[in-house]
Design a protein around this motif. Sequence first.
Motif: not given
Length: 220
Positions: A133-134, A195-197, A206-207, A211-212
């Motif tokens: 997240a950073l 993440p690719f999906l 950033q979103a 999300e991940t």
Amino acid sequence: MVETKVALSNGEFDTCEDTPIEVELQKDVTTLEQELSSSNVVVAIRRPAYILPAIVGSQFAGTALWFAGNAVLPDLVEEWEALDESSLSYLTSSVQFGFILGTFVFALLSIADKFLPTNVFMICALAGATCNALLPICSPTESLTGLIVLRLSTGFFLAGIYPVGMKIAADWFQTGLGKALGWLVGALAFGSSFPFLLRQIPQSWQALIWETSGIATIGG
């Protein structure tokens, strides 16, 4: 016949006689307990039906961090002048190196044996999600070094998610372990590509990163 002293309610003792059959049964039970304790007999653990889905879901959520940086690299290259397509190799290698380093440290210190594996999994999932997240924080400075350090740290904490998840499954599934591990490997493959999906959904990079991280936090 064998006499046995029995304590009465008034504090006195009385004697009773055990028949040879009762004595023999007691000996058989004692012998069986000793044999079980000294042998490699595996006692099946009655496990709740939700255990496997819970482990698989957590594994999927945690491993979503694996290629999150790779999924947003095209956006980073477009926004950051300091990055180019060759940066993909640095991002990928840093996560893998962090994972190898983490696996070595966890094995050397026997982390999953000294501490409760579920707690280790949770802490690593939260720590990995935080490092992930950073990533947007590096955006204003356009620091490739900072990006690599965060991805390396994420890989390090992934060592407490994937291998430790395997250990949790092995503790629960003394029988049928092969099937359980098959589900976990599938969760790893699907989670790392997730993440690719998410990238197919119109949104900022950033979103996607957040999300991940949120998914990994829930999984932890």
